[in-house]
Design a protein around this motif. Sequence first.
Motif, mmCIF file in Angstrom:
data_model
loop_
_atom_site.group_PDB
_atom_site.id
_atom_site.type_symbol
_atom_site.label_atom_id
_atom_site.label_comp_id
_atom_site.label_asym_id
_atom_site.label_seq_id
_atom_site.Cartn_x
_atom_site.Cartn_y
_atom_site.Cartn_z
ATOM 1 N N LEU A 1 0.846 -1.188 0.000
ATOM 2 C CA LEU A 1 0.000 0.000 0.000
ATOM 3 C C LEU A 1 0.887 1.245 0.000
ATOM 4 O O LEU A 1 1.764 1.397 0.857
ATOM 5 C CB LEU A 1 -0.911 0.012 1.225
ATOM 6 C CG LEU A 1 -1.763 1.274 1.433
ATOM 7 C CD1 LEU A 1 -2.735 1.455 0.272
ATOM 8 C CD2 LEU A 1 -2.495 1.219 2.761
ATOM 9 N N LYS A 2 0.651 2.123 -0.955
ATOM 10 C CA LYS A 2 1.345 3.405 -1.009
ATOM 11 C C LYS A 2 0.308 4.508 -0.937
ATOM 12 O O LYS A 2 -0.676 4.499 -1.680
ATOM 13 C CB LYS A 2 2.167 3.528 -2.296
ATOM 14 C CG LYS A 2 2.932 4.853 -2.398
ATOM 15 C CD LYS A 2 3.808 4.894 -3.646
ATOM 16 C CE LYS A 2 4.589 6.206 -3.718
ATOM 17 N NZ LYS A 2 5.487 6.258 -4.894
ATOM 18 N N ILE A 3 0.539 5.470 -0.034
ATOM 19 C CA ILE A 3 -0.395 6.574 0.172
ATOM 20 C C ILE A 3 0.272 7.868 -0.271
ATOM 21 O O ILE A 3 1.374 8.200 0.194
ATOM 22 C CB ILE A 3 -0.828 6.678 1.655
ATOM 23 C CG1 ILE A 3 -1.574 5.420 2.077
ATOM 24 C CG2 ILE A 3 -1.692 7.904 1.878
ATOM 25 C CD1 ILE A 3 -2.003 5.422 3.539
ATOM 26 N N PHE A 4 -0.403 8.593 -1.162
ATOM 27 C CA PHE A 4 0.013 9.949 -1.539
ATOM 28 C C PHE A 4 -0.709 10.885 -0.574
ATOM 29 O O PHE A 4 -1.929 11.048 -0.633
ATOM 30 C CB PHE A 4 -0.337 10.228 -2.997
ATOM 31 C CG PHE A 4 0.505 9.448 -3.975
ATOM 32 C CD1 PHE A 4 1.614 10.026 -4.573
ATOM 33 C CD2 PHE A 4 0.201 8.134 -4.278
ATOM 34 C CE1 PHE A 4 2.400 9.306 -5.461
ATOM 35 C CE2 PHE A 4 0.974 7.406 -5.161
ATOM 36 C CZ PHE A 4 2.084 7.996 -5.753
ATOM 37 N N ASP B 1 -6.346 4.712 12.175
ATOM 38 C CA ASP B 1 -4.904 4.958 12.190
ATOM 39 C C ASP B 1 -4.102 3.726 11.773
ATOM 40 O O ASP B 1 -3.019 3.848 11.187
ATOM 41 C CB ASP B 1 -4.474 5.397 13.591
ATOM 42 C CG ASP B 1 -4.941 6.813 13.897
ATOM 43 O OD1 ASP B 1 -6.164 7.061 13.829
ATOM 44 O OD2 ASP B 1 -4.086 7.663 14.204
ATOM 45 N N ARG B 2 -4.618 2.535 12.080
ATOM 46 C CA ARG B 2 -3.879 1.322 11.746
ATOM 47 C C ARG B 2 -3.709 1.176 10.239
ATOM 48 O O ARG B 2 -2.694 0.631 9.769
ATOM 49 C CB ARG B 2 -4.593 0.102 12.314
ATOM 50 C CG ARG B 2 -5.994 -0.134 11.798
ATOM 51 C CD ARG B 2 -6.591 -1.413 12.342
ATOM 52 N NE ARG B 2 -7.969 -1.599 11.899
ATOM 53 C CZ ARG B 2 -8.311 -2.116 10.734
ATOM 54 N NH1 ARG B 2 -7.347 -2.501 9.882
ATOM 55 N NH2 ARG B 2 -9.566 -2.261 10.399
ATOM 56 N N VAL B 3 -4.691 1.644 9.452
ATOM 57 C CA VAL B 3 -4.562 1.573 7.998
ATOM 58 C C VAL B 3 -3.442 2.504 7.528
ATOM 59 O O VAL B 3 -2.614 2.142 6.682
ATOM 60 C CB VAL B 3 -5.901 1.933 7.335
ATOM 61 C CG1 VAL B 3 -5.772 1.933 5.820
ATOM 62 C CG2 VAL B 3 -6.986 0.960 7.767
ATOM 63 N N PHE B 4 -3.416 3.710 8.110
ATOM 64 C CA PHE B 4 -2.353 4.658 7.756
ATOM 65 C C PHE B 4 -0.990 4.148 8.199
ATOM 66 O O PHE B 4 0.005 4.250 7.469
ATOM 67 C CB PHE B 4 -2.671 6.009 8.401
ATOM 68 C CG PHE B 4 -1.648 7.069 8.144
ATOM 69 C CD1 PHE B 4 -1.602 7.750 6.938
ATOM 70 C CD2 PHE B 4 -0.705 7.383 9.111
ATOM 71 C CE1 PHE B 4 -0.651 8.718 6.706
ATOM 72 C CE2 PHE B 4 0.248 8.355 8.888
ATOM 73 C CZ PHE B 4 0.279 9.027 7.673
ATOM 74 N N ASP B 5 -0.917 3.588 9.414
ATOM 75 C CA ASP B 5 0.368 3.123 9.944
ATOM 76 C C ASP B 5 0.909 1.917 9.192
ATOM 77 O O ASP B 5 2.128 1.706 9.141
ATOM 78 C CB ASP B 5 0.229 2.784 11.428
ATOM 79 C CG ASP B 5 -0.056 4.020 12.273
ATOM 80 O OD1 ASP B 5 0.249 5.128 11.802
ATOM 81 O OD2 ASP B 5 -0.608 3.868 13.386
ATOM 82 N N ARG B 6 0.021 1.079 8.633
ATOM 83 C CA ARG B 6 0.466 -0.136 7.948
ATOM 84 C C ARG B 6 0.823 0.097 6.493
ATOM 85 O O ARG B 6 1.167 -0.849 5.776
ATOM 86 C CB ARG B 6 -0.615 -1.215 8.037
ATOM 87 C CG ARG B 6 -0.778 -1.797 9.435
ATOM 88 C CD ARG B 6 -1.937 -2.763 9.499
ATOM 89 N NE ARG B 6 -1.780 -3.887 8.609
ATOM 90 C CZ ARG B 6 -2.688 -4.836 8.433
ATOM 91 N NH1 ARG B 6 -3.826 -4.784 9.107
ATOM 92 N NH2 ARG B 6 -2.479 -5.831 7.602
ATOM 93 N N ALA B 7 0.748 1.337 6.026
ATOM 94 C CA ALA B 7 1.120 1.623 4.635
ATOM 95 C C ALA B 7 2.600 1.310 4.424
ATOM 96 O O ALA B 7 3.451 1.643 5.247
ATOM 97 C CB ALA B 7 0.829 3.081 4.300
#
Length: 894
Positions: free
Chosen positions: A27-30, A170-176
Amino acid sequence: MTDHRPDPDALLERVLSEAAREHRGALKIFFGYAAGVGKTFSMLQAAHRAAAAGREVVVGYIEPHGRPETQALLEGLEALPTRPVPYRGVTLQEFDLDAALARRPGLILVDELAHSNAEGSRHAKRWQDVEELLGAGVDVWTTLNVQHIDSLNDVIGRITGVAVRETVPDRVFDRADDLELVDVSPEELVERLNAGKIYIPDQARRALGSFFQKSNLVALREFSLRQAARRVHTDVESARRQRSVAEPWATSDRLLVCVGPSPTTTRVIRTARRMAAALDAPWVAVSVERAGATDSPAVKDRIAEHFRLAERLGAEVVTLPGEGVASALLDYARTRNVTKILIGKTDQPRWRRLVFGTIVDELLDRSGDVDVYVIRGEGDPPRPAGPPRPAEAIDRVVYLKAGAILAAGGLVAAAFDRFGLREVNVVMALLAAVAIVAARHGRGPAIVASVVAVLGFDFLVVPPRYSLAVTDAQYVITFLVMLAIALLISTLTARLKVQVENGKAREFRLSALYELGRQLSSLSGAVFLSAAAGRKIAELTGGEVVIYLGDPGEPTEIAYGRMTGVALHPVSEPAARWVIEHDRIAGAGTDTLPNAAALFVPLTGSQRTVGAIAVRTEPAARMLEPEQRRSLESCAGQLALALERDRMSIAASEAMIQARAEQVRNALLSSVSHDLRTPLAAIAGASGSLLRGDADDEPTRRQLLETIADEASRLTRLLENILQMSRLELGAAAANKQWNILEEIVGSALGRVRRELRDHQVEVRMPPDLPLVLVDGLLLEQLFLNLLENAARYTPPGSTITITAARDGAWLTISVADDGPGLPPGSEERIFEKFYRASSSSDVGRGSGLGLAICRAVASVHGGTITASNRPAGGVEFLLRLPFPADPPKVELE
């Protein structure tokens, strides 16, 4: 010398993490701080570079927002068609998750991670769609703004004055796996807004006057930079641990947040999440269930909602029983090595704090080395005016019963006064009535009874009688003390009653779990295990229960509750399959599949998920309460382990059967090979001599022919034994019982083994008046044949074999004995096993180990037994016992 060896626990954690990530997509978050900073634009530019490098890139969903630059970048990239969803008279275009899973590209672009899906979608949020894609092994690129992170939502809302409803845990953001910060200055962002590159002119003017004020943008930019910096710090620490450059970093901080029904608790939980993230410390959310407290359903619902928020933000949730909130929190904090406690503080009048005190003050006074953080919040919202809700309506029947008890106590008190007893006895009668009311009907009626008891004492006893007036001022002290004692008695009694009820509820849950474990440990078979667990869970929850069994990636089947409303609901089967695939709770009351008819809990064993439990209660939110949810998860865990144990037992049995079959095959080959080779070699040698003309005289030729005939007969008997054993084990050889003469059966067997017995003496002792026996003559002859051949093989030449028969009541006893060397001690039973041979001498003359096994099988078919024992004078005796009919037919002997 310093030991720089890596920590084994860290290595194991890294191995497990890499193994879990091996089959999961990246997972990559811009990441940005506001709309228009260029997240989607940057993502599409990076996608073109990836496609030019040969990577498979597919556009799952892009929100162009009417921006021509973004639309132009979509050209040249494969795009999946959107899924039209009708909603309130319009058609919405949504991301098609099923099409993406069917296409399964190497990389897919899914814009707006925090987007809420339309009703009827599989998931309520788009980040859940992304989670499923990642679980399927697909790499995902997506976009996210800082205000959509759950733990920052309330802080940003207070700064900007705009409440953002769409959030991402937050877990989704942290696991990126990768985070790319897309940043522009607030001045440049405002210029883009004025130029119409973000919104149309009317929307741009409204945005500049509210959300896109420069002060808001500066604050949002700081938040995004801090989040990106924290992420970089986490990546650096992870890289250091992987390279074992230094000792594994571990903080000693542990946070505890106090959870209550107050609205302030939401802010406290989010503050604790941010502090825990900054300290990289574990944190726990704790609620104290006070002894004697009777919380309303609304209070319980608010606490359960706060617990769900804490769990979503990554906290461990715990419910503690205790007399006081502060003491329970501090005891638990010292037990768990908690260093910081966070608690909310609501506005209260000064007189209330001075008179009754507060939990915050008590924590500050008694905290010692534990730091206490007080988070100021709003007071409780005012209750709407109007009639009480049905759940809060006063139960008049209870108060009438309490009045009847108090009236009876008043009559007793009046009788005491009339007979001249002292006033203290009258007071005791009234206090006893108050205690009875408290024990039977709770705190509210008991308080009313306390006041009425004091007034009744004044009215009935204190002069002037039958009036509430008081002539002696000393009685005022009596009234106050009596009222205080009555209130104390009523409070303690009511508290004790609540404790007893809570204890009964806990005992019921523990007893149900114990009974479930006991039943599961004594049962086998998935159907029986599921039925026992389903009945117990239905008893524990009071709702409908359906148990689905199946492995991830395979169809599910209903093992319990097939005809319930939950099982017949069309969404239940797909929901159960999704829960099994993803090993997560879903269904009614959750964000995943909220339209399902029940709450679905995975059956997670020690190795994999083996099924799911669906539970429907009224109301549905009751199953999301911490106690109920923990009980359900405990039951699911026990059932999952029992099912896993049953599967392992079946697999072990199958493996044992295969091993035994292989063992039997090897034993058969090794045992029969010699017995096959010996007669075949003799037949081949004799026939070869005859063909070559080596036998010139008639006696020699006859001897060679007899050898061929005897060895062929021996080979035939060996094959008959093998086939007979197979038929007996399969149950295909049923006894064809007919009336036979035992002497004829024995004589026929002796005739078939005359060659083997030529060097032995055989004695047959049978009474001349022995009646006919009801047996299968062929099977019994095979039994005698094997016993005689066994005796000839294992006894030396010249020994005597004795066959005797006698009637013993309802049994026929037949003995076959020899005077040979006997059996080795301890082998009397084992010799009847297949391929077991008691002799330890050379293989010459030994049999295949099937003869005695056939003897026991023949005896069993006839309903009899056969045993072996060593004779006192030497040798072995085989004792055959067969049922003897009461009235056998008589035959005249010639």
